[in-house]
Scaffold this motif. Structure first.
Motif, PDB file in Angstrom:
ATOM      1  N   ILE A 397       0.686  -1.248   0.220  1.00  0.00           N
ATOM      2  CA  ILE A 397      -0.055   0.205   0.156  1.00  0.00           C
ATOM      3  C   ILE A 397       1.046   1.252  -0.119  1.00  0.00           C
ATOM      4  N   ALA A 398       1.557   1.178   0.454  1.00  0.00           N
ATOM      5  CA  ALA A 398       2.547   2.632   0.560  1.00  0.00           C
ATOM      6  C   ALA A 398       3.822   2.312  -0.367  1.00  0.00           C
ATOM      7  N   ARG A 399       4.107   1.609  -1.427  1.00  0.00           N
ATOM      8  CA  ARG A 399       5.086   1.448  -1.828  1.00  0.00           C
ATOM      9  C   ARG A 399       3.932   1.709  -3.329  1.00  0.00           C
ATOM     10  N   ALA A 400       2.475   2.196  -2.892  1.00  0.00           N
ATOM     11  CA  ALA A 400       1.778   2.621  -4.489  1.00  0.00           C
ATOM     12  C   ALA A 400       1.311   4.071  -4.335  1.00  0.00           C
ATOM     13  N   TRP A 401       1.836   4.541  -3.183  1.00  0.00           N
ATOM     14  CA  TRP A 401       2.176   5.870  -3.146  1.00  0.00           C
ATOM     15  C   TRP A 401       2.898   7.044  -3.993  1.00  0.00           C
ATOM     16  N   PHE A 402       4.025   6.337  -4.272  1.00  0.00           N
ATOM     17  CA  PHE A 402       4.943   6.263  -5.035  1.00  0.00           C
ATOM     18  C   PHE A 402       4.967   6.381  -5.911  1.00  0.00           C
ATOM     19  N   PRO A 403       5.614   7.545  -6.748  1.00  0.00           N
ATOM     20  CA  PRO A 403       5.724   7.119  -8.281  1.00  0.00           C
ATOM     21  C   PRO A 403       6.112   5.607  -8.699  1.00  0.00           C
ATOM     22  N   GLU A 404       5.998   5.025  -9.644  1.00  0.00           N
ATOM     23  CA  GLU A 404       6.264   4.210 -10.990  1.00  0.00           C
ATOM     24  C   GLU A 404       7.638   3.710 -10.974  1.00  0.00           C
ATOM     25  N   GLY A 405       8.447   3.099 -10.021  1.00  0.00           N
ATOM     26  CA  GLY A 405       9.891   2.614  -9.789  1.00  0.00           C
ATOM     27  C   GLY A 405      10.913   3.519  -8.962  1.00  0.00           C
ATOM     28  N   PHE A 406       9.734   4.527  -8.378  1.00  0.00           N
ATOM     29  CA  PHE A 406      10.511   5.181  -7.039  1.00  0.00           C
ATOM     30  C   PHE A 406      11.502   4.583  -6.177  1.00  0.00           C
ATOM     31  N   ALA A 407      10.157   3.481  -5.857  1.00  0.00           N
ATOM     32  CA  ALA A 407      11.052   1.703  -4.633  1.00  0.00           C
ATOM     33  C   ALA A 407      11.935   1.897  -5.007  1.00  0.00           C
ATOM     34  N   GLU A 408      12.559   0.870  -5.253  1.00  0.00           N
ATOM     35  CA  GLU A 408      13.052   0.749  -6.132  1.00  0.00           C
ATOM     36  C   GLU A 408      14.188   1.627  -5.909  1.00  0.00           C
ATOM     37  N   VAL A 409      14.292   3.125  -6.463  1.00  0.00           N
ATOM     38  CA  VAL A 409      15.465   3.426  -6.876  1.00  0.00           C
ATOM     39  C   VAL A 409      15.704   4.432  -5.332  1.00  0.00           C
ATOM     40  N   TYR A 410      14.906   4.149  -4.526  1.00  0.00           N
ATOM     41  CA  TYR A 410      15.341   5.046  -2.855  1.00  0.00           C
ATOM     42  C   TYR A 410      15.626   4.109  -2.339  1.00  0.00           C
ATOM     43  N   LEU A 411      15.652   2.574  -2.372  1.00  0.00           N
ATOM     44  CA  LEU A 411      15.587   1.227  -1.348  1.00  0.00           C
ATOM     45  C   LEU A 411      17.507   1.312  -1.744  1.00  0.00           C
ATOM     46  N   ALA A 412      17.678   1.378  -2.795  1.00  0.00           N
ATOM     47  CA  ALA A 412      18.815   1.782  -3.522  1.00  0.00           C
ATOM     48  C   ALA A 412      20.050   1.773  -2.782  1.00  0.00           C
ATOM     49  N   HIS A 413      19.270   3.808  -2.482  1.00  0.00           N
ATOM     50  CA  HIS A 413      19.721   4.558  -2.708  1.00  0.00           C
ATOM     51  C   HIS A 413      20.835   4.287  -1.152  1.00  0.00           C
ATOM     52  N   LYS A 414      19.716   4.356  -0.280  1.00  0.00           N
ATOM     53  CA  LYS A 414      20.086   3.663   0.983  1.00  0.00           C
ATOM     54  C   LYS A 414      20.615   2.707   1.890  1.00  0.00           C
ATOM     55  N   ARG A 415      20.807   1.790   0.598  1.00  0.00           N
ATOM     56  CA  ARG A 415      21.625   0.901   1.080  1.00  0.00           C
ATOM     57  C   ARG A 415      23.203   1.191   0.595  1.00  0.00           C
ATOM     58  N   GLY A 416      22.815   1.747  -0.107  1.00  0.00           N
ATOM     59  CA  GLY A 416      24.513   2.568  -0.623  1.00  0.00           C
ATOM     60  C   GLY A 416      24.885   2.814   0.319  1.00  0.00           C
ATOM     61  N   GLU A 417      24.255   3.950   1.223  1.00  0.00           N
ATOM     62  CA  GLU A 417      24.344   4.954   2.324  1.00  0.00           C
ATOM     63  C   GLU A 417      25.069   3.654   3.258  1.00  0.00           C
ATOM     64  N   LEU A 418      23.942   2.683   3.454  1.00  0.00           N
ATOM     65  CA  LEU A 418      24.163   2.402   4.679  1.00  0.00           C
ATOM     66  C   LEU A 418      26.272   1.309   4.182  1.00  0.00           C
ATOM     67  N   ALA A 419      25.704   0.887   3.615  1.00  0.00           N
ATOM     68  CA  ALA A 419      27.573  -0.002   2.384  1.00  0.00           C
ATOM     69  C   ALA A 419      28.619   0.724   2.838  1.00  0.00           C
ATOM     70  N   TYR A 420      28.276   1.971   3.304  1.00  0.00           N
ATOM     71  CA  TYR A 420      29.372   3.276   3.430  1.00  0.00           C
ATOM     72  C   TYR A 420      29.702   2.973   5.070  1.00  0.00           C
ATOM     73  N   LEU A 421      28.979   2.808   5.781  1.00  0.00           N
ATOM     74  CA  LEU A 421      29.166   2.506   7.615  1.00  0.00           C
ATOM     75  C   LEU A 421      29.983   0.965   7.568  1.00  0.00           C
ATOM     76  N   ASP A 422      29.240   0.070   7.157  1.00  0.00           N
ATOM     77  CA  ASP A 422      29.286  -1.117   7.495  1.00  0.00           C
ATOM     78  C   ASP A 422      30.306  -1.507   8.752  1.00  0.00           C
ATOM     79  N   ALA A 423      31.319  -1.576   8.756  1.00  0.00           N
ATOM     80  CA  ALA A 423      31.470  -1.777  10.595  1.00  0.00           C
ATOM     81  C   ALA A 423      31.819  -1.135  11.154  1.00  0.00           C
ATOM     82  N   MET A 424      31.324  -0.001  11.207  1.00  0.00           N
ATOM     83  CA  MET A 424      31.909   1.332  12.158  1.00  0.00           C
ATOM     84  C   MET A 424      31.360   1.550  13.304  1.00  0.00           C
ATOM     85  N   PRO A 425      31.350   1.531  13.899  1.00  0.00           N
ATOM     86  CA  PRO A 425      31.380   2.045  15.031  1.00  0.00           C
ATOM     87  C   PRO A 425      29.941   3.470  15.609  1.00  0.00           C
TER      88      PRO A 425
END
Ligand code: GLU
Ligand code: MG
Length: 437
Positions: A397-425
Motif C-alpha cells: 500500500i505504501a509503495r503504491a503512493w509513490f510513482p512507478e520505479g521510485f521505491a527501487e531507486v530509494y531503497l538502493a540509495h539508502k542501502r548504498g549509504e549503509l554500505a559505506y558505514l560497514d563495521a563502524m562503531p
C-alpha cells in the motif's frame, strides 16, 4: 574584482542534500521556462559522496526547472557574498514530473489529501541543530548566558530567514550540549517544505559567517539527546477556514484529523524510512530521549510520535485556529519534501480507509510489556534503518503512493549509504553524519 551575480537552482534529494547548478541571475526568467540539464543518476549520490547502485547508469537526461517564487536572495549587508538560490522541480524533457523528484512527489501527496479530505495542509517545521566552535557549551541548557553567547548568530539568522520570506517565531538554546532550536510560522504544505529546505541552508551559512559550524545531524552523541525535526500540521478547508478541531470530537479532533492521524499511526513503521532515513536516526528514536519510539498519539506528550499540541486561546474560534498536531519521529537527514509526502500519504490513506480517530495516550509506553503493547495496538518503531527500509519495501500500500520505479531507486540509495558505514562503531557513525549534515 568583476562579478556576474549567480543563482543556484536546487533540488532537495534522497540524501536530504540541496544539490544543483548555478547560472547568471539575469537568466532566471529564461531558465524558469527551460531549466538546466540534470542527470538521473545524481539522485543516487549518497550523503557520503558515493554513488549507490543506479538503474539509470550513465543514461538519460532531465531538466531541473527553477520555481522563481522560491527565490532566496539574502544580502548580509557586510559586503560578503549573498546567499542566492532557488528551488526547482525535476522534469522529464517533455515536461512531466520525474518519478524521483521529491518536490513533485510532495505536490502529488498534497493533491491526494485535498481530493480525499477536502482540506489543505498547513505546516511548520521546527528544527533543532548543534553548533561546534570547538569549545562545547556546558551547563547552558536554556540559560540566558548560553543564549547571550550566540546572540549575534541568532539575530543574524532571524534576519536572514526573514529576508528569505519566512515569518520567524522563536530561537532558543535547547537542553543538549551546543543545541539550539529555531521555529518559524506555519504556511501551506509545499511552502513549508520549501522553508525547511531553505532554513537548513541559511542556518549553516549564518553559522559559518559567525565562525561556527552548524550540524543538523539526527544525533551527535549516542549517549545524549538528538536533533529532531518536528512537523506541526493543521488543516483548512477550501474557504481557508480551520478544519482540524471539533470540540465534540475525541480530544478535539475533527473527523478529518482523526482519520488522518489514525492513518499516520497505522503506516508509521513503513514511513520512518523517509522521515528518519539515516543509520543514526535510530539511535535517536529510542525511549526517554523526548523523540518517538512507538506509534502513538500523545496529548501534550513529548515522547509520542504524534502529539496534540496545547492551545492558549480561551474561545472556540481561537482554539480552532491554534489547534494543531506535531509529528516527532523525523530528523533533518530527510528531505523535507519526502518526509512530508510520506506523512501526508499515510494520513490520506487513513481518510481513504475511513479509520476511526486513535486513542490518546498520556503515559510511558516503554513500561508496557510486548503483549500489553500489542493488545492495545501499539508497535515499537523499527530499531534500525535496514528494518525501516524492509517495512516500506514490503508494504504494497505504501509503495503504491509513490510513482512507478521510485521505491527501487530509494531503497538502493539508502542501502548504498549503509554500505559505506560497514563495521563502524556508533560513535564513528555519529561523527561522519555530523560532518555531512
Ligand atoms: N531533542 C528532542 C528530539 O530529538 C526533542 C526535544 C523537544 O521536545 O524539544 O526530538
Ligand atoms: Mg525542541
Amino acid at each position: 574584482m568583476i562579478k556576474t551575480p549567480l543563482v543556484f537552482v536546487a533540488t532537495s534529494d534522497f540524501a536530504g542534500k540541496i544539490r544543483g547548478k548555478s547560472f547568471p541571475l539575469a537568466d532566471l526568467e529564461k531558465r524558469s521556462a527551460k531549466g538546466v540539464g540534470w542527470t538521473p543518476t545524481n539522485v543516487q549520490i549518497t550523503c557520503f559522496d558515493k554513488i549507490a547502485e543506479t538503474p539509470f547508469g550513465s543514461l538519460g537526461d532531465l531538466l531541473l526547472v527553477p520555481d522563481a517564487e522560491t527565490l532566496v536572495d539574502i544580502d548580509y549587508g557586510d559586503g560578503s557574498p549573498a546567499d542566492r538560490f532557488v528551488l526547482g522541480d525535476i522534469r522529464e524533457l517533455d515536461g512531466a514530473p520525474w518519478s524521483c523528484c521529491t518536490r513533485s512527489i510532495l505536490k502529488q501527496a498534497l493533491k491526494r489529501l485535498e481530493d480525499l479530505g477536502g482540506v489543505r495542509l498547513v505546516a511548520a517545521f521546527e528544527h533543532e541543530f548543534q553548533l561546534d566552535a570547538g569549545s562545547p557549551a556546558f551547563g547552558e541548557a536554556y540559560t540566558h548566558s548560553g543564549f547571550q553567547q550566540k546572540r549575534e548568530l541568532a539575530e543574524s539568522l532571524m534576519a536572514a530567514l526573514g529576508q528569505a520570506g519566512m515569518e520567524t517565531d522563536t530561537f532558543m538554546n535547547e537542553y543538549g550540549p551546543d543545541q539550539y532550536e529555531v521555529t518559524i510560522d506555519p504556511t501551506d504544505g509545499l511552502r513549508a517544505a520549501d522553508h525547511a529546505a531553505v532554513l537548513r541552508e541559511v542556518t549553516r551559512s549564518v553559522a559559518r559567517r559567525c565562525g561556527e559550524r552548524a550540524t543538523f545531524t539526527p544525533i551527535r552523541d549516542p549517549e545524549n539527546v538528538g536533533n529532531g525535526v518536528h512537523i506541526h500540521m493543521s488543516f483548512v478547508d477550501a474557504q481557508g477556514i480551520p478544519a482540524t478541531y471539533d470540540p465534540a470530537g475525541p480530544a478535539g479532533m475533527s473527523s478529518v484529523t482523526g482519520a488522518f492521524l489514525a492513518g499516520v499511526l497505522k503506516y508509521l513503521d513503513s514511513i520512518v524510512a523517509f522521515t528518519a532515513p539515516s543509520d543514526v536516526s535510530y539511535l535517536r528514536l529510542t525511549p526517554h530521549r523526548w523523540s518517538a519510539a512507538y506509534n502513538n498519539l500523545g496529548l501534550r506528550d513529548r515522547e509520542a510520535s504524534l502529539r496534540i499540541c496545547p492551545t492558549s486561546a480561551q474561545d472556540e474560534a481561537g482554539i480552532a485556529r491554534q489547534y494543531n498536531f506535531e509529528f516527532r519521529a523525523g530528523d533533518a537527514a530527510a528531505s523535507p519534501y519526502l518526509a512530508l509526502a510520506a506523512i501526508v500519504h499515510a494520513g490520506a490513506q487513513g481518510l481513504q480507509e475511513n479509520l476511526a480517530a486513535p486513542p490518546v495516550t498520556q503515559e510511558d509506553l516503554s513500561l508496557l510489556s510486548a503483549e500489553a503493547l500489542k493488545a492495545r495496538g501499539y508497535t515499537r518503531l523499527p530499531e534500525a534503518l535496514p528494518e525501516a527500509l524492509a517495512r516500506f519495501e514490503h508494504n504494497d500500500i505504501a509503495r503504491a503512493w509513490f510513482p512507478e520505479g521510485f521505491a527501487e531507486v530509494y531503497l538502493a540509495h539508502k542501502r548504498g549509504e549503509l554500505a559505506y558505514l560497514d563495521a563502524m562503531p556508533p560513535e564513528e557513525r555519529c561523527a561522519v553524519y555530523a560532518r555531512v549534515y
